[in-house]
Design a protein around this motif. Structure first.
Motif, PDB file in Angstrom:
ATOM      1  N   PHE A   3      37.628 -61.158 -18.308  1.00  0.00           N
ATOM      2  CA  PHE A   3      37.426 -60.148 -19.360  1.00  0.00           C
ATOM      3  C   PHE A   3      36.801 -58.875 -18.782  1.00  0.00           C
ATOM      4  O   PHE A   3      37.369 -57.779 -18.866  1.00  0.00           O
ATOM      5  CB  PHE A   3      36.556 -60.765 -20.459  1.00  0.00           C
ATOM      6  CG  PHE A   3      36.075 -59.792 -21.486  1.00  0.00           C
ATOM      7  CD1 PHE A   3      36.958 -58.957 -22.154  1.00  0.00           C
ATOM      8  CD2 PHE A   3      34.723 -59.708 -21.788  1.00  0.00           C
ATOM      9  CE1 PHE A   3      36.505 -58.046 -23.110  1.00  0.00           C
ATOM     10  CE2 PHE A   3      34.262 -58.818 -22.743  1.00  0.00           C
ATOM     11  CZ  PHE A   3      35.150 -57.986 -23.393  1.00  0.00           C
ATOM     12  N   SER A  58      40.822 -63.741  -7.484  1.00  0.00           N
ATOM     13  CA  SER A  58      40.403 -64.632  -8.574  1.00  0.00           C
ATOM     14  C   SER A  58      41.135 -65.956  -8.453  1.00  0.00           C
ATOM     15  O   SER A  58      42.267 -66.012  -7.973  1.00  0.00           O
ATOM     16  CB  SER A  58      40.745 -64.045  -9.944  1.00  0.00           C
ATOM     17  OG  SER A  58      40.017 -62.880 -10.188  1.00  0.00           O
ATOM     18  N   ASP A  93      42.243 -67.845 -10.973  1.00  0.00           N
ATOM     19  CA  ASP A  93      43.318 -68.034 -11.946  1.00  0.00           C
ATOM     20  C   ASP A  93      43.245 -66.903 -12.968  1.00  0.00           C
ATOM     21  O   ASP A  93      42.385 -66.028 -12.876  1.00  0.00           O
ATOM     22  CB  ASP A  93      43.156 -69.398 -12.656  1.00  0.00           C
ATOM     23  CG  ASP A  93      41.773 -69.561 -13.282  1.00  0.00           C
ATOM     24  OD1 ASP A  93      41.001 -68.570 -13.318  1.00  0.00           O
ATOM     25  OD2 ASP A  93      41.450 -70.670 -13.728  1.00  0.00           O
ATOM     26  N   VAL A 144      36.392 -68.613  -4.706  1.00  0.00           N
ATOM     27  CA  VAL A 144      35.209 -68.098  -4.001  1.00  0.00           C
ATOM     28  C   VAL A 144      34.417 -69.214  -3.321  1.00  0.00           C
ATOM     29  O   VAL A 144      33.529 -68.937  -2.521  1.00  0.00           O
ATOM     30  CB  VAL A 144      34.273 -67.276  -4.924  1.00  0.00           C
ATOM     31  CG1 VAL A 144      34.910 -65.958  -5.329  1.00  0.00           C
ATOM     32  CG2 VAL A 144      33.808 -68.070  -6.129  1.00  0.00           C
ATOM     33  N   ALA A 154      33.419 -62.847 -10.207  1.00  0.00           N
ATOM     34  CA  ALA A 154      33.989 -64.190 -10.436  1.00  0.00           C
ATOM     35  C   ALA A 154      32.875 -65.177 -10.749  1.00  0.00           C
ATOM     36  O   ALA A 154      31.839 -65.186 -10.083  1.00  0.00           O
ATOM     37  CB  ALA A 154      34.758 -64.648  -9.197  1.00  0.00           C
ATOM     38  N   THR A 164      30.656 -72.667  -8.001  1.00  0.00           N
ATOM     39  CA  THR A 164      31.268 -71.332  -8.145  1.00  0.00           C
ATOM     40  C   THR A 164      30.206 -70.241  -8.180  1.00  0.00           C
ATOM     41  O   THR A 164      30.317 -69.228  -7.489  1.00  0.00           O
ATOM     42  CB  THR A 164      32.104 -71.284  -9.444  1.00  0.00           C
ATOM     43  OG1 THR A 164      33.145 -72.256  -9.330  1.00  0.00           O
ATOM     44  CG2 THR A 164      32.711 -69.913  -9.668  1.00  0.00           C
ATOM     45  N   VAL A 167      27.239 -59.496  -9.865  1.00  0.00           N
ATOM     46  CA  VAL A 167      27.046 -59.497 -11.318  1.00  0.00           C
ATOM     47  C   VAL A 167      26.468 -60.850 -11.718  1.00  0.00           C
ATOM     48  O   VAL A 167      27.088 -61.889 -11.467  1.00  0.00           O
ATOM     49  CB  VAL A 167      28.386 -59.249 -12.028  1.00  0.00           C
ATOM     50  CG1 VAL A 167      28.252 -59.491 -13.527  1.00  0.00           C
ATOM     51  CG2 VAL A 167      28.853 -57.830 -11.760  1.00  0.00           C
ATOM     52  N   THR A 168      25.279 -60.832 -12.289  1.00  0.00           N
ATOM     53  CA  THR A 168      24.723 -62.102 -12.784  1.00  0.00           C
ATOM     54  C   THR A 168      24.660 -62.023 -14.312  1.00  0.00           C
ATOM     55  O   THR A 168      25.680 -61.781 -14.954  1.00  0.00           O
ATOM     56  CB  THR A 168      23.375 -62.444 -12.114  1.00  0.00           C
ATOM     57  OG1 THR A 168      22.401 -61.510 -12.501  1.00  0.00           O
ATOM     58  CG2 THR A 168      23.522 -62.508 -10.600  1.00  0.00           C
ATOM     59  N   ALA A 208      23.263 -58.210 -17.294  1.00  0.00           N
ATOM     60  CA  ALA A 208      23.572 -57.659 -18.617  1.00  0.00           C
ATOM     61  C   ALA A 208      23.700 -58.805 -19.602  1.00  0.00           C
ATOM     62  O   ALA A 208      23.791 -59.975 -19.205  1.00  0.00           O
ATOM     63  CB  ALA A 208      24.858 -56.850 -18.567  1.00  0.00           C
ATOM     64  N   ASN A 261      25.106 -60.204 -23.703  1.00  0.00           N
ATOM     65  CA  ASN A 261      26.355 -60.586 -24.352  1.00  0.00           C
ATOM     66  C   ASN A 261      27.224 -59.376 -24.568  1.00  0.00           C
ATOM     67  O   ASN A 261      26.825 -58.465 -25.281  1.00  0.00           O
ATOM     68  CB  ASN A 261      26.035 -61.151 -25.733  1.00  0.00           C
ATOM     69  CG  ASN A 261      25.696 -62.593 -25.637  1.00  0.00           C
ATOM     70  OD1 ASN A 261      24.789 -62.957 -24.906  1.00  0.00           O
ATOM     71  ND2 ASN A 261      26.428 -63.409 -26.355  1.00  0.00           N
TER      72      ASN A 261
END
Ligand SMILES: NC(=O)c1ccc[n+]([C@@H]2O[C@H](COP(=O)([O-])OP(=O)(O)OC[C@H]3O[C@@H](n4cnc5c(N)ncnc54)[C@H](O)[C@@H]3O)[C@@H](O)[C@H]2O)c1
Length: 368
Positions: free
Chosen positions: A36, A56, A58, A82, A104, A122, A146-147, A205, A207
């Motif tokens: 997304f 990625s 999938d 990954v 990912a 992952t 990105v966490t 960040a 939701n």
């Protein structure tokens, strides 16, 4: 450009936005480009002229935003895991990127209860591998991890978490993101102290909402699936408070942070929060009601909370003062703007419209 400003200046100056000139012609390696956030980020980076290589495992959903945006036409689209260091290292070495953006992840809290080992593999070893591959590849100048806001030890209290608060996480997903932060911090301290070498940053960040999310067990996709198909609208934990924000808000933060840390080593080797204003902290029920008002549902939604359901955070707020003051980043859209843009996108999907065109229009509106 020096952006550091006083708290008062940060309140009144316009929000910093990604700079097309920085990204034009730059090679960016992005993991999770079929997800997304990764799909929105890829569309935005392509629109700014970046050369993109995506990696990625999938295409995680059907329908998928990656396919709606027809991103395979705009970027090199690689499939790989990954957790496979050698495949990742070969892909990054072949791409020769300037910047690596790592998105990912196994990104779902409830799934992490069913698949804890995969989630840790992952999210934690994946982060180790991305950082290891980035540091082994000459020419990579910046790696952004990105966490999540869930990386913090959540005390379920009314105060917002700052970057200096301890990492934690109740469930495997949240804890894997806390672990990923610790990995990023250790790699930054151990291998990124040369100001002319690789720089590492992490971004947290909350939701996000926005058009084209089809993940399971997320509020807006669950509602939209029901509204489009006419199935019952089942909502869990309607009284939980979340910091809602449009997906373009944190993505703008990731891009501005990458630009600034690329130019200024003093901004690297640290984590950054990108949360919404406090008036966007609302209950799940409030969001569900506002969406149902815009897309009238015959019977409204139903509370299907189960006392035996797995633990999920009830109260979670982020303090983004650091990004405001040091990067000039701040939210641009109100919660209503975010909900309007999201619902408009799902309506266009239901009509079979051109979603790439609408995505570009929404990015243009966000940056106008
Ligand atoms: N969506 C949110 O509300 C939210 C909130 C906070 C943080 N995040 C974080 O932002 C990032 C992106 O989230 P999203 O919502 O786009 O997720 P998503 O589930 O939509 O997409 C996940 C992406 O990761 C890829 N992926 C999963 N496992 C992989 C593996 N082993 N190897 C290679 N690729 C793999 C998938 O193919 C997909 O491209 C994630 O790190 C997530 O934890 C998301």
């Amino acid at each position: 450009m020096e952006q550091r400003q006083s708290p008062l200046e940060a309140l009144v100056t316009p929000a910093a936005l990604p700079q097309r000139g920085f990204w034009r012609g730059r090679t960016v390696f992005i993991t999770g480009h079929t997800g997304f956030k990764g799909s929105w980020l890829s569309l935005w980076l392509h629109a700014m002229g970046a050369k993109l290589v995506g990696f990625s495992k999938d295409i995680p959903t059907d329908p998928s935003l990656f396919q709606s945006f027809r991103l395979h036409e705009l970027m090199t689209d690689l499939r790989g895991d990954v957790t496979d260091l050698s495949a990742l290292t070969s892909a990054i070495a072949a791409a020769k990127p300037d910047i690596v953006l790592h998105l990912a992840a196994q990104s779902l809290v409830r799934l992490s209860y069913a698949t804890p080992v995969d989630t840790y593999a992952t999210n934690v070893m994946g982060t180790v591998n991305v950082l290891e591959a980035a540091r082994q590849t000459p020419g990579v100048k910046l790696a952004l991890m990105v966490t999540s806001d869930k990386c913090y030890e959540n005390r379920e209290w009314i105060w917002a978490y700052r970057e200096t608060d301890p990492m934690g996480g109740f469930d495997p997903y949240s804890n894997s993101k806390g672990c990923a932060e610790l990995v990023a911090s250790a790699y930054a301290r151990s291998f990124a102290s040369d100001p002319n070498g690789l720089r590492i940053v992490s971004a947290r960040a909350g939701n996000v909402i926005g058009g084209g999310d089809w993940a399971l067990d997320r509020l807006v996709p669950d509602l939209m699936r029901g509204l489009i198909s006419g199935a019952p609208l089942n909502i869990r934990s309607p009284h939980s408070v979340r910091p809602w924000q449009h997906v373009l808000e944190p993505l703008s933060g990731y891009l501005v942070l990458s630009e600034r840390a690329y130019e200024d080593a003093s901004l690297a080797s640290q984590g950054w929060n990108f949360g919404p204003d406090s008036d966007s902290e609302k209950t799940v029920a409030t969001i569900a009601n506002r969406i149902c008002d815009q897309w009238p549902a015959k019977d409204g939604w139903v509370d299907v909370s189960d006392p035996a359901q797995v633990h999920e955070a009830h109260l979670l707020k982020l303090d983004s003062a650091k990004a405001r003051i040091h990067l000039g980043w701040k939210p641009r859209w109100s919660l209503d703007d975010a909900l309007d843009a999201s619902v408009a996108f799902y309506r266009e999907h239901a009509k079979g419209g051109d979603l790439r065109a609408l995505g570009l229009q929404q990015i243009a509106a966000y940056t106008a």
